[in-house]
Enzyme design. Sequence first.
Site, short mmCIF file in Angstrom:
data_model
loop_
_atom_site.label_atom_id
_atom_site.label_comp_id
_atom_site.label_asym_id
_atom_site.label_seq_id
_atom_site.Cartn_x
_atom_site.Cartn_y
_atom_site.Cartn_z
N ARG A 30 0.84 -1.20 0.00
CA ARG A 30 0.00 0.00 0.00
C ARG A 30 0.87 1.25 0.00
O ARG A 30 1.90 1.30 0.68
CB ARG A 30 -0.93 0.00 1.22
CG ARG A 30 -1.97 -1.09 1.14
CD ARG A 30 -3.03 -0.91 2.23
NE ARG A 30 -3.80 -2.13 2.42
CZ ARG A 30 -4.82 -2.51 1.65
NH1 ARG A 30 -5.19 -1.75 0.62
NH2 ARG A 30 -5.46 -3.64 1.89
N ASP A 31 0.42 2.25 -0.76
CA ASP A 31 1.14 3.54 -0.79
C ASP A 31 0.98 4.23 0.56
O ASP A 31 -0.09 4.22 1.16
CB ASP A 31 0.57 4.42 -1.91
CG ASP A 31 1.50 5.56 -2.26
OD1 ASP A 31 2.08 5.55 -3.36
OD2 ASP A 31 1.66 6.48 -1.42
N ILE A 32 2.08 4.84 1.03
CA ILE A 32 2.08 5.50 2.34
C ILE A 32 1.21 6.76 2.34
O ILE A 32 0.75 7.20 3.40
CB ILE A 32 3.54 5.83 2.75
CG1 ILE A 32 3.68 5.94 4.25
CG2 ILE A 32 4.07 7.07 2.05
CD1 ILE A 32 5.13 5.92 4.74
N ASN A 88 5.00 6.66 -13.43
CA ASN A 88 5.54 7.99 -13.70
C ASN A 88 7.01 7.89 -14.10
O ASN A 88 7.74 7.06 -13.57
CB ASN A 88 5.40 8.88 -12.46
CG ASN A 88 3.95 9.12 -12.08
OD1 ASN A 88 3.10 9.23 -12.94
ND2 ASN A 88 3.68 9.19 -10.79
N VAL A 97 10.39 8.55 -6.65
CA VAL A 97 11.21 7.42 -6.20
C VAL A 97 11.76 6.75 -7.45
O VAL A 97 10.99 6.29 -8.31
CB VAL A 97 10.40 6.42 -5.35
CG1 VAL A 97 11.28 5.23 -4.95
CG2 VAL A 97 9.83 7.10 -4.10
N HIS A 101 7.80 1.72 -10.37
CA HIS A 101 6.66 1.22 -9.59
C HIS A 101 5.38 1.53 -10.34
O HIS A 101 5.23 2.61 -10.90
CB HIS A 101 6.63 1.85 -8.19
CG HIS A 101 6.85 3.32 -8.17
ND1 HIS A 101 8.11 3.88 -8.30
CD2 HIS A 101 5.99 4.36 -8.06
CE1 HIS A 101 8.02 5.19 -8.27
NE2 HIS A 101 6.75 5.52 -8.13
N HIS A 103 1.68 2.39 -9.99
CA HIS A 103 0.62 2.83 -9.07
C HIS A 103 -0.67 2.14 -9.50
O HIS A 103 -0.99 2.10 -10.70
CB HIS A 103 0.38 4.33 -9.19
CG HIS A 103 1.48 5.21 -8.69
ND1 HIS A 103 1.46 5.75 -7.43
CD2 HIS A 103 2.61 5.66 -9.27
CE1 HIS A 103 2.54 6.51 -7.26
NE2 HIS A 103 3.26 6.48 -8.37
P1 5GP Z 1 6.18 8.54 -7.72
O1 5GP Z 1 5.91 9.98 -7.35
O2 5GP Z 1 7.66 8.27 -7.77
O3 5GP Z 1 5.45 8.09 -8.93
O4 5GP Z 1 5.55 7.68 -6.56
C1 5GP Z 1 6.20 7.38 -5.37
C2 5GP Z 1 5.14 6.89 -4.42
O5 5GP Z 1 5.77 6.22 -3.35
C3 5GP Z 1 4.29 8.01 -3.82
O6 5GP Z 1 2.92 7.76 -4.11
C4 5GP Z 1 4.59 7.93 -2.33
O7 5GP Z 1 3.48 8.21 -1.52
C5 5GP Z 1 5.08 6.51 -2.16
N1 5GP Z 1 6.04 6.33 -1.08
C6 5GP Z 1 7.12 7.10 -0.84
N2 5GP Z 1 7.80 6.63 0.22
C7 5GP Z 1 7.11 5.54 0.66
C8 5GP Z 1 7.33 4.61 1.73
O8 5GP Z 1 8.28 4.69 2.51
N3 5GP Z 1 6.41 3.61 1.87
C9 5GP Z 1 5.36 3.48 1.03
N4 5GP Z 1 4.53 2.47 1.25
N5 5GP Z 1 5.13 4.32 0.00
C10 5GP Z 1 5.99 5.35 -0.18
#
Ligand code: 5GP
Length: 125
Positions: A30-32, A88, A97, A101, A103
Amino acid sequence: MSADCLFCKINAKEIPADALYEDDQVLAFRDISPQAPHHFLVIPKKHISTINDIAEEDCQIVGHMQLTAAKLAKQLGFSQQGYRTVMNCNQHGGQTVYHIHLHVLGGKPMGWPPYQETLKTPIEQ
Ligand code: 5GP
Ligand code: ZN
């Protein structure tokens, strides 16, 4: 494994996550900071920084990420109503990140287009 990568650390269980599924190729958790009633991420065990770094040999893994997303959406009960999968890439894509990944967002209707009016103007190169 990339030493300073947050998602490699989650894969290695050095940082905890609310896991939904794991096998030898992928982990889903799950996303944080959920942006929908259901919001989870599917990541490869292999460190791949961005979509631009996906190699021919990674195609099976990337397909498996998408199939895992669909199976979990079904298990969690929102596959028939529908959902959004997003990967993304880099600054314009909103990547924060740098370990790819997928979403998976569901549980309510998604908007389109997936950007705000204020961000329509291209960011300076
Ligand atoms: P991006 O912006 O790179 O597409 O998405 C990165 C996602 O990783 C974001 O939706 C963010 O909330 C999630 N995220 C960042 N750090 C953590 C973490 O430590 N744990 C979890 N579960 N999700 C994270
Ligand atoms: Zn990584």
